[in-house]
Design an enzyme around this catalytic site. Structure first.
Site, PDB file in Angstrom:
ATOM      1  N   TYR A  39       6.677   5.510   1.918  1.00  0.00           N
ATOM      2  CA  TYR A  39       7.635   4.217   1.812  1.00  0.00           C
ATOM      3  C   TYR A  39       8.483   4.204   3.059  1.00  0.00           C
ATOM      4  CZ  TYR A  39       5.475   3.707  -3.011  1.00  0.00           C
ATOM      5  OH  TYR A  39       4.868   3.553  -3.981  1.00  0.00           O
ATOM      6  N   PRO A  77       4.683  -4.815  -6.009  1.00  0.00           N
ATOM      7  CA  PRO A  77       3.922  -3.495  -6.184  1.00  0.00           C
ATOM      8  C   PRO A  77       4.665  -2.254  -5.521  1.00  0.00           C
ATOM      9  CG  PRO A  77       3.340  -4.847  -4.272  1.00  0.00           C
ATOM     10  CD  PRO A  77       4.274  -5.685  -5.056  1.00  0.00           C
ATOM     11  N   LYS A 114       3.999   0.073 -10.355  1.00  0.00           N
ATOM     12  CA  LYS A 114       4.095  -0.224 -11.704  1.00  0.00           C
ATOM     13  C   LYS A 114       3.211  -1.054 -12.441  1.00  0.00           C
ATOM     14  CE  LYS A 114       7.307   3.081 -11.965  1.00  0.00           C
ATOM     15  NZ  LYS A 114       6.373   4.090 -11.825  1.00  0.00           N
ATOM     16  N   TYR A 160       9.504   7.141 -10.987  1.00  0.00           N
ATOM     17  CA  TYR A 160       8.290   7.086 -10.178  1.00  0.00           C
ATOM     18  C   TYR A 160       7.000   7.304 -10.843  1.00  0.00           C
ATOM     19  CZ  TYR A 160       5.308   6.574  -6.135  1.00  0.00           C
ATOM     20  OH  TYR A 160       4.241   5.871  -5.516  1.00  0.00           O
TER      21      TYR A 160
HETATM   22  C1  PHB Z   1      -1.759   1.472  -3.389  1.00  0.00           C
HETATM   23  O1  PHB Z   1      -2.166   2.281  -2.853  1.00  0.00           O
HETATM   24  O2  PHB Z   1      -2.286   0.303  -3.195  1.00  0.00           O
HETATM   25  C2  PHB Z   1      -0.427   1.489  -3.454  1.00  0.00           C
HETATM   26  C3  PHB Z   1       0.288   2.563  -3.714  1.00  0.00           C
HETATM   27  C4  PHB Z   1       1.637   2.463  -4.042  1.00  0.00           C
HETATM   28  C5  PHB Z   1       2.225   1.115  -4.157  1.00  0.00           C
HETATM   29  C6  PHB Z   1       1.454   0.259  -4.252  1.00  0.00           C
HETATM   30  C7  PHB Z   1       0.420   0.300  -3.682  1.00  0.00           C
HETATM   31  O3  PHB Z   1       3.600   1.215  -4.736  1.00  0.00           O
END
Ligand code: PHB
Ligand code: APR
Length: 394
Positions: A201, A293, A297, A385
């Site tokens: 992220y 997203p 969650k 998480y």
């Molecule tokens: C995804 O892989 O689509 C994905 C993964 C983590 C997130 C949101 C989407 O926080």
């Protein structure tokens, strides 16, 4: 038709609830307005919390997930050119997350339902809920020009944000909480190897970016875009260029690009309705709440609602504990709001907001630096998480 529980919607919430109830000997019928292929065509998230993984095992639908899913013991945050790993497993007392797409979870649940012979009616029209406050609720729907009535004891509204279930509750009986964020996520799915073994992220001056995956050969990447962006204006080349600019230099250098197999923009929203029940109707998953997203969650919250309703209904049918029904909403909402808080916090921490000034930017950097520099801060991120525990039903 007659059943014990009528389930509206064959997304992950409806299918998982149907499977668990069926295994417990509680009869149920699922009504879905789309076709199975349409439901499977939707590309959604792919990170399963430990609690959801355990629930899928309990439902007897985990065989392929346990074989093909990727267990991740950590996740990375990138900002100011730094990359910081959160060791989820050690910080959460042994919990991990599973990388396995929502589409695959849905497919496994559909296969299990077919195998056990429980009824799902696809391509239904005009589903309507009746007598929700009475002792004998029922659902009507149209199929092939005929109107069909389903008498039941309870109705599970698993029909998502745009569904009919929440809309069937008088507006004055619901309170809505909402926040709309001034940006969206542009996502690309590609058959390329992941840039990193774990998710990254990234907070960058140009906006948020996320490196995710579905498998060792399929990746899912996102970049934050403003709310008025059009997906047609984003060629694959423009997307990959923008993503690289937002990642730390050595990560960008390792990124393998390829043609997109899906590309879409999703708006970001936080939304909750209270209470999550009205008479004999129980709202489950996206029908009752939406999270942005960031933190993955959405699907996991749907699973914890399903678990709560399933545990209550089994006690109702086995032990006559109808007194537990009134607890559904309060039990769910305690966990829902904690996930809403975490998703809002992750979103605030990692995105560029149009009104963020230099002071706001320093505060954001300092909040990241503070949380990552402290054992307590890292633990807080890790325990949220991997997913907060499910509340037991007495
Ligand atoms: C995804 O892989 O689509 C994905 C993964 C983590 C997130 C949101 C989407 O926080
Ligand atoms: N009648 C019958 N079915 C309906 C109706 C209706 N009036 N309205 C909607 N549906 C169906 C939709 O077609 C869809 O298949 O209900 C289903 C709802 O599924 P989802 O939107 O996927 O919601 P849910 O099952 O709660 O899944 C949880 O978490 O990760 C997030 O948004 C993501 O879908 C995910 C959700």
């Amino acid at each position: 038709m007659k059943t014990q529980v009528a389930i509206i919607g064959a997304g992950p919430s409806g299918l998982l609830l149907g499977q668990l109830l069926h295994k417990a000997g509680i009869d149920n019928i699922i009504l879905e307005r789309q076709s199975p292929d349409y439901v499977l065509g939707r590309i959604r998230a792919g990170v399963l919390e430990q609690g959801m993984v355990d629930l899928l095992r309990e439902a007897g639908v985990s065989e392929r997930m346990d074989r093909e899913g990727l267990v991740h013991e950590g996740v990375e945050l990138a900002f100011d050119g730094r990359r910081e790993r959160i060791n989820l497993k050690t910080l959460s007392g042994g919990k991990t997350v599973m990388i396995y797409g929502q589409t695959e979870v849905t497919r496994d649940l559909m296969d299990a339902r077919k195998a056990c012979g429980a009824l799902t009616v696809y391509d239904t029209h005009n589903v309507q809920l009746h007598e929700l406050k009475g002792e004998k609720p029922y659902v009507t729907f149209e199929k092939n020009g005929e109107t069909v009535r389903v008498d039941c004891d309870y109705i599970a509204g698993c029909d998502g944000y745009h569904g009919i279930s929440r809309q069937s509750i008088p507006a004055e009986s619901l309170k809505t909480f909402e926040r709309v964020y001034p940006f969206g996520w542009l996502g690309v799915l590609a058959d390329t190897p992941p840039v990193n073994e774990e998710l990254i992220y990234a907070n960058h001056e140009r906006g948020f970016a996320l490196c995710s995956m579905r498998s060792k050969t399929r990746t899912r990447y996102y970049v934050q875009v403003s709310s008025d962006e059009k997906v047609e204006d984003w060629s694959d080349e423009r997307f990959w260029d923008e993503l690289k600019r937002r990642l730390p230099a050595e990560t960008a250098a390792n990124l393998i690009t390829g043609p997109s197999i899906e590309k879409s923009i999703a708006p970001l929203r936080s939304f909750v309705v209270e209470p999550m029940q009205y008479g004999h109707l129980f709202l489950v998953g996206d029908a009752a709440h939406i999270v942005p997203p960031t933190g993955a969650k959405g699907l996991n919250l749907a699973a914890s609602d399903v678990c709560t309703l399933y545990r209550i209904l089994t006690k109702v049918y086995r032990e006559g504990r109808t007194d537990l029904l009134q607890k559904y909403s309060e039990v769910c909402l305690r966990r829902v709001w904690k996930a809403e808080r975490f998703s809002w916090w992750m979103t605030s921490l990692l995105h560029r907001f149009p009104d963020t000034d230099d002071f706001g930017r320093r505060i954001q950097q300092t909040e990241l630096d503070y949380f990552l520099g402290s054992e307590a801060g890292r633990k807080t991120i890790a325990e949220n998480y991997v997913g907060l525990p499910y509340e037991p039903i007495e």
